[in-house]
Design an enzyme around this catalytic site. Structure first.
Site, mmCIF file in Angstrom:
data_model
loop_
_atom_site.group_PDB
_atom_site.id
_atom_site.type_symbol
_atom_site.label_atom_id
_atom_site.label_comp_id
_atom_site.label_asym_id
_atom_site.label_seq_id
_atom_site.Cartn_x
_atom_site.Cartn_y
_atom_site.Cartn_z
ATOM 1 N N ASN A 13 0.875 -1.185 0.000
ATOM 2 C CA ASN A 13 0.000 0.000 0.000
ATOM 3 C C ASN A 13 0.909 1.230 0.000
ATOM 4 O O ASN A 13 1.470 1.590 1.023
ATOM 5 C CB ASN A 13 -0.893 -0.010 1.246
ATOM 6 C CG ASN A 13 -1.750 1.239 1.337
ATOM 7 O OD1 ASN A 13 -1.842 2.009 0.369
ATOM 8 N ND2 ASN A 13 -2.381 1.452 2.474
ATOM 9 N N TRP A 14 1.009 1.858 -1.170
ATOM 10 C CA TRP A 14 1.915 3.018 -1.287
ATOM 11 C C TRP A 14 1.294 4.293 -0.741
ATOM 12 O O TRP A 14 1.950 5.334 -0.707
ATOM 13 C CB TRP A 14 2.319 3.211 -2.757
ATOM 14 C CG TRP A 14 3.329 2.208 -3.247
ATOM 15 C CD1 TRP A 14 3.890 1.185 -2.531
ATOM 16 C CD2 TRP A 14 3.901 2.141 -4.551
ATOM 17 N NE1 TRP A 14 4.777 0.481 -3.316
ATOM 18 C CE2 TRP A 14 4.799 1.062 -4.563
ATOM 19 C CE3 TRP A 14 3.737 2.889 -5.724
ATOM 20 C CZ2 TRP A 14 5.541 0.700 -5.704
ATOM 21 C CZ3 TRP A 14 4.465 2.542 -6.860
ATOM 22 C CH2 TRP A 14 5.362 1.462 -6.847
ATOM 23 N N LYS A 15 0.031 4.234 -0.341
ATOM 24 C CA LYS A 15 -0.653 5.421 0.208
ATOM 25 C C LYS A 15 -0.461 6.616 -0.732
ATOM 26 O O LYS A 15 -0.446 6.455 -1.943
ATOM 27 C CB LYS A 15 -0.161 5.711 1.628
ATOM 28 C CG LYS A 15 -0.164 4.472 2.526
ATOM 29 C CD LYS A 15 -0.055 4.825 3.964
ATOM 30 C CE LYS A 15 0.167 3.560 4.785
ATOM 31 N NZ LYS A 15 -0.151 3.727 6.170
ATOM 32 N N HIS A 99 -9.720 0.832 4.556
ATOM 33 C CA HIS A 99 -8.483 1.151 5.285
ATOM 34 C C HIS A 99 -8.807 2.123 6.424
ATOM 35 O O HIS A 99 -9.635 3.022 6.272
ATOM 36 C CB HIS A 99 -7.454 1.772 4.329
ATOM 37 C CG HIS A 99 -6.080 1.783 4.917
ATOM 38 N ND1 HIS A 99 -5.687 2.716 5.855
ATOM 39 C CD2 HIS A 99 -5.014 0.960 4.728
ATOM 40 C CE1 HIS A 99 -4.435 2.470 6.198
ATOM 41 N NE2 HIS A 99 -4.002 1.406 5.542
ATOM 42 N N GLU A 101 -7.300 4.568 7.553
ATOM 43 C CA GLU A 101 -7.069 5.994 7.258
ATOM 44 C C GLU A 101 -8.281 6.583 6.542
ATOM 45 O O GLU A 101 -8.579 7.773 6.695
ATOM 46 C CB GLU A 101 -5.772 6.149 6.439
ATOM 47 C CG GLU A 101 -4.549 5.911 7.325
ATOM 48 C CD GLU A 101 -3.293 5.488 6.594
ATOM 49 O OE1 GLU A 101 -3.262 5.540 5.352
ATOM 50 O OE2 GLU A 101 -2.327 5.092 7.281
ATOM 51 N N GLU A 181 -5.623 -5.115 10.571
ATOM 52 C CA GLU A 181 -4.690 -4.005 10.750
ATOM 53 C C GLU A 181 -5.074 -3.208 11.996
ATOM 54 O O GLU A 181 -5.889 -2.277 11.919
ATOM 55 C CB GLU A 181 -4.758 -3.062 9.541
ATOM 56 C CG GLU A 181 -4.353 -3.691 8.235
ATOM 57 C CD GLU A 181 -3.743 -2.664 7.293
ATOM 58 O OE1 GLU A 181 -2.643 -2.914 6.814
ATOM 59 O OE2 GLU A 181 -4.351 -1.613 7.070
ATOM 60 N N GLY A 187 1.806 2.522 10.732
ATOM 61 C CA GLY A 187 2.725 3.651 10.584
ATOM 62 C C GLY A 187 3.361 4.101 11.883
ATOM 63 O O GLY A 187 3.929 5.188 11.958
ATOM 64 N N SER A 227 2.993 -1.795 10.504
ATOM 65 C CA SER A 227 4.435 -1.704 10.746
ATOM 66 C C SER A 227 5.172 -3.007 10.420
ATOM 67 O O SER A 227 6.118 -3.386 11.116
ATOM 68 C CB SER A 227 4.712 -1.266 12.194
ATOM 69 O OG SER A 227 4.188 0.030 12.420
ATOM 70 N N GLY A 248 2.693 -1.069 4.404
ATOM 71 C CA GLY A 248 2.632 0.345 4.061
ATOM 72 C C GLY A 248 4.020 0.921 3.846
ATOM 73 O O GLY A 248 4.622 0.764 2.779
ATOM 74 N N GLY A 249 4.557 1.567 4.869
ATOM 75 C CA GLY A 249 5.833 2.278 4.752
ATOM 76 C C GLY A 249 6.956 1.460 4.121
ATOM 77 O O GLY A 249 7.658 1.936 3.222
HETATM 78 C C1 PEP Z 1 -1.027 0.170 5.795
HETATM 79 O O1 PEP Z 1 -0.956 1.227 5.206
HETATM 80 O O2 PEP Z 1 -1.966 -0.599 5.556
HETATM 81 C C2 PEP Z 1 0.006 -0.166 6.760
HETATM 82 C C3 PEP Z 1 -0.077 -1.309 7.384
HETATM 83 O O3 PEP Z 1 1.005 0.751 6.938
HETATM 84 P P1 PEP Z 1 2.407 0.490 7.709
HETATM 85 O O4 PEP Z 1 2.970 -0.795 7.207
HETATM 86 O O5 PEP Z 1 3.247 1.676 7.358
HETATM 87 O O6 PEP Z 1 2.097 0.414 9.168
#
Ligand code: PEP
Length: 282
Positions: A13-15, A99, A101, A181, A187, A227, A248-249
């Site tokens: 997930n590049w957000k 998600h 967010e 999640e 994040g 994370s 994500g990150g």
């Molecule tokens: C996500 O965006 O779904 C996510 C899990 O982000 P991160 O890995 O950065 O916590």
């Protein structure tokens, strides 16, 4: 055992990162560093980068799927700035919905997410449904109840495709994957434990069973997200109940993705050999 046949999925997930000018190069770099045929890889860039990533990944072997990060709950209409499932055809094969967010920033409810899933399914998109509790809900002992309620609400009245459709239309990839999640882990650098994630996968499958999914949804992959890095992915994939990760990150870093997918391939190969985990195979 059906459980061992679930695919191992690593979704990126590049957000709101990358641009049409640089997304293709990053996608190609990740594809080259993660060429594991036994792992289902999905890259979800921003809408405006979908075409660049699709073009960059065309002909890549083993294939890497492209996914969107959201989809609208209506097919068409006066919805300025929105993107429908039909518009994603030819650009994306997968879509992330629910998600945290978007629940937080766009006020998305389980009812709205349910409508998005219906649209995505009608458009033959593979869906990654995100669920997870906030920190205050966990502190109150409500984590399981929250996740149960999200899964039940987001999937109420939605049936799995028939077995025949699944083979013909959806192919090898699952029509639905559920990403657990925990909001407090996204994040933050603070991940859940593998045991916590596995316990929640069980709650999710229980709820799928209550919803009428065959065999407690045993063919539906449950991913962990929050994370995830190359250093901690092993803890999650050591759990037979966890079938991959939504990243994500770390998914913007080819080195990290290389480590994550390499570990995922160990689990995928162990499953093909009939073992729940690589350790069990040893
Ligand atoms: C996500 O965006 O779904 C996510 C899990 O982000 P991160 O890995 O950065 O916590």
């Amino acid at each position: 055992m059906i459980r061992l046949m679930r695919p191992v999925v690593i979704a990126a997930n590049w957000k709101m990162h990358t641009t049409p000018a640089d997304a293709g190069e990053l996608a190609r770099a990740i594809a080259a560093r993660t060429a594991e045929p036994d792992v289902t890889r999905v890259i979800c860039p921003p809408f405006v980068c979908l075409a660049a990533v699709r073009d960059a990944l065309a002909g890549v072997a083993p294939p890497v799927a492209v996914g969107a990060q959201n989809v609208h709950h209506e097919l068409a209409g006066a919805f300025t700035g929105e993107v429908s499932a039909a518009m994603l055809r030819g650009l994306a094969e997968w879509v992330i919905v629910g998600h945290s967010e978007r629940r937080r920033d766009a006020g998305e409810t389980d009812e709205l997410i349910n409508r998005k899933i219906r649209q995505a399914k009608d458009a033959l998109l593979h869906v990654i449904l995100c669920v997870g509790e906030r920190l205050d809900e966990r502190a109150d002992g409500q984590a399981e109840a929250v996740v149960r309620c999200q899964v039940a609400g987001c999937l109420a009245g939605i049936e799995a495709p028939s077995l025949a459709d699944r083979d013909v239309v959806w192919g090898d990839a699952p029509w639905l994957a559920i990403a657990y999640e925990p909001v407090w882990a996204i994040g933050t650098g603070r991940n859940a434990t593998g045991a916590d994630a596995a316990a929640m996968a069980d709650v999710i499958r229980d709820t799928l069973g209550d919803l009428g999914f065959a065999a407690r949804g045993e063919t539906i992959p449950v991913l962990y997200g929050g994370s995830v890095t190359s250093a901690n992915i092993g803890e999650f994939l050591a759990e037979p109940a966890i079938d991959g990760a939504l990243v994500g990150g770390a998914s913007l870093k080819p080195d990290e993705m290389a480590g994550i997918v390499a570990r995922a391939a160990l689990t995928a190969r162990a499953r093909r050999a009939g073992n729940p985990t690589p350790d069990a195979a040893a």
